[in-house]
Enzyme design. Structure first.
Site, PDB file in Angstrom:
ATOM      1  N   GLU A  60       0.854  -1.203   0.000  1.00 47.90           N
ATOM      2  CA  GLU A  60       0.000   0.000   0.000  1.00 47.90           C
ATOM      3  C   GLU A  60       0.879   1.240   0.000  1.00 47.90           C
ATOM      4  O   GLU A  60       1.674   1.440   0.917  1.00 47.90           O
ATOM      5  CB  GLU A  60      -0.899  -0.001   1.245  1.00 47.90           C
ATOM      6  N   ARG A  64       0.459  10.515   0.996  1.00 50.65           N
ATOM      7  CA  ARG A  64       0.889  11.469   2.029  1.00 50.65           C
ATOM      8  C   ARG A  64       2.068  12.298   1.551  1.00 50.65           C
ATOM      9  O   ARG A  64       2.662  13.041   2.322  1.00 50.65           O
ATOM     10  CB  ARG A  64       1.263  10.728   3.313  1.00 50.65           C
ATOM     11  N   LYS A 148     -10.584  -2.001   7.135  1.00 55.14           N
ATOM     12  CA  LYS A 148      -9.326  -1.666   7.815  1.00 55.14           C
ATOM     13  C   LYS A 148      -9.691  -1.253   9.238  1.00 55.14           C
ATOM     14  O   LYS A 148     -10.516  -0.345   9.419  1.00 55.14           O
ATOM     15  CB  LYS A 148      -8.666  -0.505   7.063  1.00 55.14           C
TER      16      LYS A 148
HETATM   17  C1  3PG Z   1      -1.444   3.941   8.440  1.00 55.85           C
HETATM   18  O1  3PG Z   1      -2.309   4.042   7.592  1.00 55.85           O
HETATM   19  O2  3PG Z   1      -0.834   4.898   8.940  1.00 55.85           O
HETATM   20  C2  3PG Z   1      -1.126   2.564   8.838  1.00 55.85           C
HETATM   21  O3  3PG Z   1      -1.975   2.226   9.833  1.00 55.85           O
HETATM   22  C3  3PG Z   1       0.292   2.376   9.239  1.00 55.85           C
HETATM   23  O4  3PG Z   1       0.437   2.639  10.570  1.00 55.85           O
HETATM   24  P1  3PG Z   1       1.840   2.414  11.268  1.00 55.85           P
HETATM   25  O5  3PG Z   1       2.783   3.418  10.679  1.00 55.85           O
HETATM   26  O6  3PG Z   1       1.525   2.756  12.705  1.00 55.85           O
HETATM   27  O7  3PG Z   1       2.261   1.001  11.063  1.00 55.85           O
END
Ligand code: 3PG
Length: 226
Positions: A60, A64, A148
């Protein structure tokens, strides 16, 4: 012979354009999904190769960074067998742009009314974010198949998911949010968890440092979990 959907975005032509990946294929291909934040297109190919070499098949990319769409495309070009989704989808416009750029699936941190009406029939598998029993029930009612659970650890973690299984045994989750390699196995042992996601496999720092060896090693451990 050209496919009937050639040249058309899949969201526009979902009735005649066969989905590249179904939700069933997606969850079968992925027990662990690395959640990636990548700022430079030049990082895409070595990252895709390291994750693939470690044995992972699904990743994924998160929307961002400004480069997210281009990075996703570059990862798919570098490793065409990799199933690459776009995450952090907050609007239908972002969903359309991601699908136009070739996203195999979409992930959203939560659901809004516009996402709830657009995403279930958009033409690719979608993992929408939920954090409560009510949100999970609404998402299933809207037509989503796998949810999710986010942010997993902060929203109640494994014990919360275990509690949801009693009244909602048919709802399947992909928890993400502060999950470590050590926790992932415990999450995957829950009957209502089909996959887990997390950034621990390829953190932003590892990507920025070009630490492809560590990413490949982490991917190999993650691939062995499922
Ligand atoms: C997210 O979308 O930020 C995911 O949940 C990843 O989270 P993490 O960086 O805490 O693993």
């Amino acid at each position: 012979m050209a496919l009937p959907c050639a040249g058309l975005p899949r969201w526009l032509n979902k009735d005649i354009c066969k989905m590249a990946v179904s939700m069933t294929e997606l969850v079968e291909a992925a027990s662990v999904i690395p959640v990636l934040t990548v700022g430079e297109v030049s990082q895409a190919a070595p990252l895709a190769k390291a994750l693939k070499a470690g044995g992972l098949r699904v990743v994924e990319m998160t929307w961002r960074t400004e480069a997210a769409l281009e990075v996703m495309q570059a990862m798919k070009s570098a490793e065409p067998d990799l199933i690459v989704g776009m995450g952090t989808i907050r609007t239908p416009d972002q969903a359309r742009a991601s699908m136009d750029a070739g996203a195999d699936f979409l992930v959203s941190p939560g659901l809004t009314p516009s996402l709830s009406s657009f995403l279930p029939s958009c033409g690719v598998p979608v993992l929408p974010g939920v954090a409560t029993a009510g949100e999970a029930m609404s998402a299933v009612e809207a037509g989503f198949e796998v949810l999710k659970f986010f942010p997993a650890e902060q929203a109640g973690g494994r014990s919360y998911l275990k509690s949801l299984y009693g009244p909602l045994p048919d709802i399947r989750f992909c928890p993400t949010g502060s999950i470590s390699a050590e926790m992932a196995t415990d999450y995957l042992a829950l009957p209502n968890v089909v996959c887990v996601g997390g950034s621990w496999i390829a953190t932003k720092a590892m990507v920025e440092e070009g630490d492809w060896a560590t990413i490949e090693a982490n991917a190999r451990l993650a691939a062995a979990m499922g």
